[in-house]
Enzyme design. Sequence first.
Site, mmCIF file in Angstrom:
data_model
loop_
_atom_site.group_PDB
_atom_site.id
_atom_site.type_symbol
_atom_site.label_atom_id
_atom_site.label_comp_id
_atom_site.label_asym_id
_atom_site.label_seq_id
_atom_site.Cartn_x
_atom_site.Cartn_y
_atom_site.Cartn_z
ATOM 1 N N GLY A 10 0.766 -1.243 0.000
ATOM 2 C CA GLY A 10 0.000 0.000 0.000
ATOM 3 C C GLY A 10 0.792 1.284 0.000
ATOM 4 C CD GLU A 57 0.972 -9.482 1.002
ATOM 5 O OE1 GLU A 57 0.909 -10.718 0.909
ATOM 6 O OE2 GLU A 57 -0.045 -8.745 1.109
ATOM 7 N N PRO A 58 4.738 -4.936 -0.926
ATOM 8 C CG PRO A 58 6.931 -4.157 -1.131
ATOM 9 C CD PRO A 58 6.103 -5.187 -0.428
ATOM 10 N NE ARG A 88 -0.651 2.390 -5.813
ATOM 11 C CZ ARG A 88 -1.731 2.382 -6.585
ATOM 12 N NH1 ARG A 88 -1.700 2.955 -7.758
ATOM 13 N NH2 ARG A 88 -2.847 1.813 -6.167
ATOM 14 N NE ARG A 148 -4.048 3.132 -11.239
ATOM 15 C CZ ARG A 148 -3.704 4.323 -10.803
ATOM 16 N NH1 ARG A 148 -3.124 5.196 -11.598
ATOM 17 N NH2 ARG A 148 -3.927 4.651 -9.547
ATOM 18 C CE1 TYR A 195 -9.625 2.015 -8.496
ATOM 19 C CE2 TYR A 195 -7.706 2.292 -9.898
ATOM 20 C CZ TYR A 195 -8.517 1.484 -9.124
ATOM 21 O OH TYR A 195 -8.193 0.164 -8.965
ATOM 22 C CB CYS A 197 -16.376 3.499 -29.240
ATOM 23 S SG CYS A 197 -15.542 3.269 -30.790
ATOM 24 C CD GLU A 198 -17.225 3.484 -22.646
ATOM 25 O OE1 GLU A 198 -18.153 4.066 -22.070
ATOM 26 O OE2 GLU A 198 -17.338 2.366 -23.157
ATOM 27 C CE1 TYR A 257 -2.484 -3.302 -8.534
ATOM 28 C CE2 TYR A 257 -1.310 -1.323 -7.859
ATOM 29 C CZ TYR A 257 -1.733 -2.613 -7.603
ATOM 30 O OH TYR A 257 -1.396 -3.212 -6.417
#
Length: 442
Positions: free
Chosen positions: A249, A294-295, A297, A334, A338, A365-366, A394
């Site tokens: 995290g 557990e890194p 990112r 992403r 987010y 197409c969005e 990610y």
Amino acid sequence: MNQRSTLKVNGAGHLEIGGCDAVELAARFGTPLYVFDEDYIRLMMRTYRLALDKYYGGNGMVLYASKAFSCKAIYAVANSENIGVDVVSGGELYTALSAGFPAEKIYMHGNNKTPEELEFAVKSGVGVIVIDSYLEADRLDELCGRAGVKQNVLIRINPGVEAHTHAYVQTATPDSKFGFSIANGTAEEITRHVLAKSNLNLQGFHCHIGSQIFEKQSFALAADKMIDFIGTIKERTSFEAQTLNIGGGFGIYYTDEDPKLTPADYDEYVKILCGRIEERCVEYGLKKPFIAMEPGRSIVGEAGVTLYTAGAVKEIPGIKTYVAVDGGMFDNPRYALYQSKYTVVAAGKMNAPCTQKVTIAGKCCESGDIIAVDVPLPEVKSGDVLAVLSTGAYNYSMASNYNRNFIPSAVLVRDGDAQTIIKKQTYEDIVRNDVLPERLIK
Ligand SMILES: *Cc1c(COP(=O)(O)O)cnc(C)c1O
């Protein structure tokens, strides 16, 4: 730009990464292209490992959270840096094993592992499986009984710590789909349940409080809650956890809204965490547990850059200018997920002054297919190479074939050398799994 990676501006005024000119990489490998800085990845893996040695006598293990970026090459790098990995699906497990990663250094997560995934994990001999439901505890015990295996397990706990980050990536709030809550007593119940299983060897507990966290005290607070829980469980059941996995995290730099951390800062996170765990263990009269962290990112995020070629430039007078690129939400969802922010640069015009703010749009197409909004750039023409920074985590791992676009290729760069680690897809790949039933063919 970040000071630790090999990102810089070269003599030609171009972006350089791992000693490679980004404009040349784009010409040689085509765009979109994911570029990964090997030295940076190794630096971060080593930073965590050495910090655990320094502050905790090496009684722990760094696990690269491979969902951030999973492919054979990254497991090979992790292995050569002497760290473990965590995986969250059969696919990640298969990838790690295909790269020759030692099964005993793999931790398997997931809030709903399928029976097939559990069986694959047990038969492959993964080191630890992290249990996240009663159903899974029962299935796993039965499966291990049949296979004649006594499996090391942890239980995922929700310590109820809220880390300050985007709500969608928060995982330890009371209503999380992950883990068993300490507060409502279910954490203790599942512990008793697992302790009663003859084919499961409970080593301890795991928690993960969220992602993109900068608040150092968040991790210390999670450690407090977990040690308190371990102490309570010891008192009530006489089971003393020998492992505490504190999750990942740690935040990274995307834009000037984020702090720019150095290896010394990440070292500091580990120091605070280890210090707090040690303190609390003394208080509760507990043996110091083996620590896993557990890194994800923070190991690969800033190591990655995505290169695009600018296409159409669309100016809506008085409103905004869109620069469309040859990628989009299929290689980086992403922003759509987010509203994530990124720094964007014109790789071939690094010394040119930024004269405008533009929105980088994808080719899907969005309307929500945006890479970054209102980023300062010099004048951009079709054909220019744009680089989006901090895309190592990610991005590839969340890529899709939306609109039947190709998932881009990835290269690993170091000392001026660029090696393909993921090949670009082809049209044949796009239809590989399609089947035309007989009755649809005249
Ligand atoms: C996502 C995740 C991680 C990694 O988080 P980062 O923010 O990428 O460091 C670690 N552990 C678990 C269980 C996760 O789900």
